[in-house]
Design a protein around this motif. Structure first.
Motif, PDB file in Angstrom:
ATOM      1  N   VAL A 152       0.857  -1.207   0.000  1.00  0.00           N
ATOM      2  CA  VAL A 152       0.000   0.000   0.000  1.00  0.00           C
ATOM      3  C   VAL A 152       0.889   1.252   0.000  1.00  0.00           C
ATOM      4  O   VAL A 152       0.674   2.205  -0.756  1.00  0.00           O
ATOM      5  N   HIS A 153       1.907   1.232   0.869  1.00  0.00           N
ATOM      6  CA  HIS A 153       2.845   2.367   0.903  1.00  0.00           C
ATOM      7  C   HIS A 153       3.531   2.536  -0.458  1.00  0.00           C
ATOM      8  O   HIS A 153       3.661   3.643  -0.971  1.00  0.00           O
ATOM      9  N   ALA A 154       3.972   1.416  -1.016  1.00  0.00           N
ATOM     10  CA  ALA A 154       4.729   1.482  -2.275  1.00  0.00           C
ATOM     11  C   ALA A 154       3.847   1.975  -3.421  1.00  0.00           C
ATOM     12  O   ALA A 154       4.278   2.792  -4.247  1.00  0.00           O
ATOM     13  N   GLU A 155       2.629   1.512  -3.456  1.00  0.00           N
ATOM     14  CA  GLU A 155       1.706   1.901  -4.530  1.00  0.00           C
ATOM     15  C   GLU A 155       1.442   3.415  -4.486  1.00  0.00           C
ATOM     16  O   GLU A 155       1.513   4.111  -5.502  1.00  0.00           O
ATOM     17  N   GLU A 156       1.153   3.900  -3.291  1.00  0.00           N
ATOM     18  CA  GLU A 156       0.891   5.340  -3.136  1.00  0.00           C
ATOM     19  C   GLU A 156       2.193   6.137  -3.369  1.00  0.00           C
ATOM     20  O   GLU A 156       2.164   7.252  -3.914  1.00  0.00           O
ATOM     21  N   GLY A 157       3.321   5.546  -2.975  1.00  0.00           N
ATOM     22  CA  GLY A 157       4.612   6.200  -3.203  1.00  0.00           C
ATOM     23  C   GLY A 157       4.890   6.367  -4.693  1.00  0.00           C
ATOM     24  O   GLY A 157       5.321   7.438  -5.150  1.00  0.00           O
ATOM     25  N   ILE A 158       4.612   5.340  -5.472  1.00  0.00           N
ATOM     26  CA  ILE A 158       4.818   5.424  -6.931  1.00  0.00           C
ATOM     27  C   ILE A 158       3.922   6.518  -7.500  1.00  0.00           C
ATOM     28  O   ILE A 158       4.369   7.383  -8.263  1.00  0.00           O
ATOM     29  N   ARG A 159       2.666   6.485  -7.092  1.00  0.00           N
ATOM     30  CA  ARG A 159       1.720   7.473  -7.616  1.00  0.00           C
ATOM     31  C   ARG A 159       2.212   8.898  -7.315  1.00  0.00           C
ATOM     32  O   ARG A 159       2.229   9.770  -8.185  1.00  0.00           O
ATOM     33  N   ALA A 160       2.657   9.137  -6.064  1.00  0.00           N
ATOM     34  CA  ALA A 160       3.095  10.484  -5.673  1.00  0.00           C
ATOM     35  C   ALA A 160       4.387  10.877  -6.409  1.00  0.00           C
ATOM     36  O   ALA A 160       4.533  12.026  -6.858  1.00  0.00           O
ATOM     37  N   LEU A 161       5.301   9.940  -6.551  1.00  0.00           N
ATOM     38  CA  LEU A 161       6.573  10.267  -7.230  1.00  0.00           C
ATOM     39  C   LEU A 161       6.344  10.540  -8.713  1.00  0.00           C
ATOM     40  O   LEU A 161       6.936  11.457  -9.290  1.00  0.00           O
ATOM     41  N   ILE A 162       5.475   9.744  -9.328  1.00  0.00           N
ATOM     42  CA  ILE A 162       5.191   9.933 -10.756  1.00  0.00           C
ATOM     43  C   ILE A 162       4.481  11.276 -10.984  1.00  0.00           C
ATOM     44  O   ILE A 162       4.724  11.988 -11.958  1.00  0.00           O
ATOM     45  N   ALA A 163       3.603  11.624 -10.038  1.00  0.00           N
ATOM     46  CA  ALA A 163       2.864  12.892 -10.192  1.00  0.00           C
ATOM     47  C   ALA A 163       3.741  14.091  -9.853  1.00  0.00           C
ATOM     48  O   ALA A 163       3.676  15.128 -10.522  1.00  0.00           O
ATOM     49  N   GLY A 164       4.561  13.955  -8.802  1.00  0.00           N
ATOM     50  CA  GLY A 164       5.285  15.129  -8.303  1.00  0.00           C
ATOM     51  C   GLY A 164       6.571  15.450  -9.041  1.00  0.00           C
ATOM     52  O   GLY A 164       6.882  16.634  -9.275  1.00  0.00           O
ATOM     53  N   THR A 165       7.331  14.425  -9.412  1.00  0.00           N
ATOM     54  CA  THR A 165       8.686  14.676  -9.910  1.00  0.00           C
ATOM     55  C   THR A 165       8.738  15.557 -11.164  1.00  0.00           C
ATOM     56  O   THR A 165       9.503  16.536 -11.189  1.00  0.00           O
ATOM     57  N   PRO A 166       7.960  15.262 -12.219  1.00  0.00           N
ATOM     58  CA  PRO A 166       8.080  16.117 -13.415  1.00  0.00           C
ATOM     59  C   PRO A 166       7.748  17.572 -13.107  1.00  0.00           C
ATOM     60  O   PRO A 166       8.384  18.486 -13.628  1.00  0.00           O
ATOM     61  N   ARG A 167       6.799  17.788 -12.209  1.00  0.00           N
ATOM     62  CA  ARG A 167       6.434  19.173 -11.853  1.00  0.00           C
ATOM     63  C   ARG A 167       7.546  19.815 -11.032  1.00  0.00           C
ATOM     64  O   ARG A 167       7.864  20.997 -11.228  1.00  0.00           O
ATOM     65  N   ALA A 168       8.168  19.062 -10.133  1.00  0.00           N
ATOM     66  CA  ALA A 168       9.248  19.620  -9.310  1.00  0.00           C
ATOM     67  C   ALA A 168      10.474  19.941 -10.166  1.00  0.00           C
ATOM     68  O   ALA A 168      11.192  20.909  -9.900  1.00  0.00           O
ATOM     69  N   VAL A 169      10.702  19.126 -11.194  1.00  0.00           N
ATOM     70  CA  VAL A 169      11.839  19.375 -12.090  1.00  0.00           C
ATOM     71  C   VAL A 169      11.589  20.645 -12.905  1.00  0.00           C
ATOM     72  O   VAL A 169      12.463  21.483 -13.076  1.00  0.00           O
ATOM     73  N   LYS A 170      10.356  20.780 -13.378  1.00  0.00           N
ATOM     74  CA  LYS A 170      10.016  21.922 -14.227  1.00  0.00           C
ATOM     75  C   LYS A 170       9.933  23.224 -13.420  1.00  0.00           C
ATOM     76  O   LYS A 170      10.347  24.283 -13.867  1.00  0.00           O
ATOM     77  N   ALA A 171       9.398  23.132 -12.219  1.00  0.00           N
ATOM     78  CA  ALA A 171       9.201  24.339 -11.386  1.00  0.00           C
ATOM     79  C   ALA A 171       9.736  24.054  -9.983  1.00  0.00           C
ATOM     80  O   ALA A 171       8.976  23.701  -9.082  1.00  0.00           O
ATOM     81  N   PRO A 172      11.053  24.211  -9.788  1.00  0.00           N
ATOM     82  CA  PRO A 172      11.685  23.791  -8.531  1.00  0.00           C
ATOM     83  C   PRO A 172      11.095  24.456  -7.287  1.00  0.00           C
ATOM     84  O   PRO A 172      11.161  23.897  -6.202  1.00  0.00           O
ATOM     85  N   HIS A 173      10.506  25.638  -7.440  1.00  0.00           N
ATOM     86  CA  HIS A 173       9.970  26.347  -6.268  1.00  0.00           C
ATOM     87  C   HIS A 173       8.493  26.056  -6.021  1.00  0.00           C
ATOM     88  O   HIS A 173       7.894  26.639  -5.120  1.00  0.00           O
ATOM     89  N   ASP A 174       7.914  25.164  -6.811  1.00  0.00           N
ATOM     90  CA  ASP A 174       6.506  24.796  -6.620  1.00  0.00           C
ATOM     91  C   ASP A 174       6.414  23.879  -5.388  1.00  0.00           C
ATOM     92  O   ASP A 174       6.731  22.685  -5.450  1.00  0.00           O
ATOM     93  N   LEU A 175       5.979  24.452  -4.276  1.00  0.00           N
ATOM     94  CA  LEU A 175       5.992  23.690  -3.014  1.00  0.00           C
ATOM     95  C   LEU A 175       4.989  22.549  -3.013  1.00  0.00           C
ATOM     96  O   LEU A 175       5.176  21.545  -2.326  1.00  0.00           O
ATOM     97  N   ASP A 176       3.934  22.700  -3.813  1.00  0.00           N
ATOM     98  CA  ASP A 176       2.973  21.620  -3.919  1.00  0.00           C
ATOM     99  C   ASP A 176       3.631  20.400  -4.596  1.00  0.00           C
ATOM    100  O   ASP A 176       3.518  19.260  -4.120  1.00  0.00           O
ATOM    101  N   ALA A 177       4.362  20.669  -5.689  1.00  0.00           N
ATOM    102  CA  ALA A 177       5.068  19.589  -6.391  1.00  0.00           C
ATOM    103  C   ALA A 177       6.163  18.991  -5.504  1.00  0.00           C
ATOM    104  O   ALA A 177       6.344  17.765  -5.437  1.00  0.00           O
ATOM    105  N   ARG A 178       6.897  19.868  -4.805  1.00  0.00           N
ATOM    106  CA  ARG A 178       7.955  19.391  -3.898  1.00  0.00           C
ATOM    107  C   ARG A 178       7.351  18.538  -2.780  1.00  0.00           C
ATOM    108  O   ARG A 178       7.911  17.521  -2.378  1.00  0.00           O
TER     109      ARG A 178
END
Ligand code: NAD
Length: 356
Positions: A191-217
């Motif tokens: 359960v942790h891993a599944e939600e972890g994948i979902r969060a990493l897949i959703a967050g990482t491209p946004r954090a890379v594109k907009a490093p100061h986006d605290l929601d993405a971070r």
């Protein structure tokens, strides 16, 4: 009918924007820390000074000789610093290498750790320690090294360069993938891993594109927390063993090595995975009809990162020399036991960086 054993150890997690500045001092006071050894690499000197300021004289010493993969000499010097300071707690502020130095002290002296992670490595959630001696990375597991207090603050990660952001998140992704079939895998870790994948897949491209986006971070750091939690329970399989051997023997950068090797190690294991695991991983990755290894390759190569072990500076002649050591480290429970020739083939593909 499911049957499993799941153990939760007592510790405290504080997660929130600004938590490191506003809550660290009170959390350490609550924990009873009176003589704190602060561990932070030289590049984190300004940040750690700011964060430690509210702790005042409770910080009795600072250790800044942080090195990747915790060389045994670093571990010894860190222990000496803790002994000399008569420290009763360790506060580590930094990435996995910093947490690793803190764990080396905890392992030897039994001191509790408070961790403030600044990357997505996830080590702060695990009981796993690692030390490198004469080109070999030794790892082990002990409840004593698992931080008792972790303060996650997305604000501390906005300074992560795009390359470290993407690679470190790839490291977290690797924890999640293997948590489904590593020796301690259980439904809670999944359960942790599944939600972890979902969060990493959703967050990482946004954090890379907009490093100061605290929601993405925040999303990416949440994924990293879940990834570390999953690894802590499930342990690791072939992919992590490959990366440990590469890191110890060739001193390759940890997170980038993970990101490059992950699709290739997964391609080897994937045909042997039970349907339920394959389907769950595909769903978590948001690619229900795509082979897991392909989805991982397409995700990781979507960032401006080195694509091959050759790009990381590994010599082609080293490919064949590591297979026996990897095979010896792979757990007996692995879904598809590799022969040395299989390991060499995986490394060859990762060295070339071709699609799995
Ligand atoms: P790292 O700690 O070496 O950090 C990578 C680089 O990022 C360094 O140059 C560091 O100075 C920089 N950095 C860190 N935070 C930053 C920030 N907020 N802004 C700008 N720069 C920043 O690398 P890592 O990938 O975090 O950790 C790798 C180490 O952790 C390896 O030794 C690995 O074995 C270990 N690890 C252990 C576990 C475990 O469970 N024991 C899990 C994952 C990783």
């Amino acid at each position: 009918m499911r049957a499993f054993t799941s153990e939760s150890l007592p510790r405290r997690i504080v997660f929130g924007c600004g938590a490191a500045r506003s809550q660290l001092a009170q959390e350490l006071a609550r924990a009873g820390a009176e003589r704190i050894l602060l561990i932070a690499g030289a590049s984190h000197a300004a940040l750690s000074e700011q964060l430690a300021q509210p702790l005042g004289e409770r910080v009795v010493a600072v250790f800044d000789e942080v090195r990747p993969h915790v060389p045994v000499e670093t571990a010894e010097r860190a222990c000496t610093a803790a002994r000399d300071a008569r420290a009763d707690w360790i506060l580590s502020i930094g990435g996995g290498s910093t947490t690793g130095a803190a764990k080396a002290i905890a392992r030897t002296l039994g001191l509790p750790i408070a961790a403030v992670p600044t990357t997505y490595a996830g080590s702060e959630m695990t009981p796993v320690w690692g030390i490198t001696e004469r080109g070999r990375k030794l790892t082990g597991s002990s409840p004593a090294v698992r931080p008792r207090l972790v303060v996650y603050d997305p604000e501390l990660t906005v300074s992560l360069p795009a390359r470290i952001t993407a690679a470190s998140a790839g490291n977290g992704l690797a924890h999640c993938i293997e948590a489904f079939y590593a020796p301690g895998a259980n439904p809670i870790a999944a359960v942790h891993a599944e939600e972890g994948i979902r969060a990493l897949i959703a967050g990482t491209p946004r954090a890379v594109k907009a490093p100061h986006d605290l929601d993405a971070r925040g999303e990416t750091l949440y994924g990293a927390y879940l990834a570390g939690s999953a690894l802590a329970v499930a342990g690791t399989d072939l992919h992590h063993k490959l990366c440990h051997v590469l890191g110890g023997a060739l001193d390759l950068p940890h997170a980038e090595t993970h990101t490059i090797v992950l699709p290739h190690a997964t391609a080897f294991v994937e045909p042997a995975l039970p349907d339920a695991i394959r389907t769950a991983l595909q769903a978590a990755l948001g690619r229900p009809r795509t082979p897991i290894a392909t989805a991982l390759y397409e995700f990781t190569t979507g960032f401006e990162l080195p694509r091959s072990l050759r790009d990381l500076g590994m010599a082609e002649s080293d490919i064949g020399s590591l297979a026996d050591e990897v095979v010896a480290q792979v757990p007996a429970s692995t879904p598809r036991p590799p022969q040395p020739a299989d390991v060499t083939a995986i490394l060859r593909r990762a060295w070339h960086g071709t699609p799995p």
